[in-house]
Design a protein around this motif. Sequence first.
Motif: not given
Length: 220
Positions: A50-52, A70-78, A100-107
Amino acid sequence: MTQDELKALVGRAALAQVKPGTVVGVGTGSTVNHFIDALATMKADLLGAVSSSVASSERLRAHGIRVLEAAEVESLPVYVDGADEIDPQGHMIKGGGAALTREKIVADLAERFVCIADASKQVPVLGAYPLPVEVIPMAAAQVARRFAAAYGGTATLRAGVVTDNGNAILDVRGLRITDPLAMETEVNQWPGVVTVGIFARHRASVCLLGTADGVKELNF
Ligand code: 5RP
């Protein structure tokens, strides 16, 4: 070693943080580009990324790595990403690349934030690097005035930059961010602010720092 060689060093070192059979969160920037190139070596063992940013998605796809929404996953390990500054508690300034916005969403999807950075990014207190803030364009002047009044910072519009979300970036100079969490919480409430580039709520879990002596691992 040059700064770019240090970035390449930590980009490769971050591979050890990615477990086979998982989806990995991928940030944006020149350090992350080295990580993406290294990630290509384990693409057969990876479910995807999942990319930012549009730029990172294109680089991942060019390597044949599957990019998920991002909508395809519920969580990411890392989540692996760079930083413009990182303080001794793992708080960061991010957004030098306007993502930054997409970075914070994926984080926010990730259990762990793995920061990869060359040693020049390590600072005692955040704020020497101009703080990026993504704003709705009509609010830019208003948010700039508010920064001056609230924190004595001088905000300028980043010329010629439109974010992947169609917004503008303000860069705020003259700040000394001694309480990153408080400033992040406050600024995010201001009308017209999409995201402030302080990552305190989503601070690093670990930082792989590229130094002349090799990769130093800082745990927070
Ligand atoms: C992009 C970012 C980057 O992670 C940050 O600017 C560091 O970039 P680089 O790895 O090129 O030094 O936040 O929005």
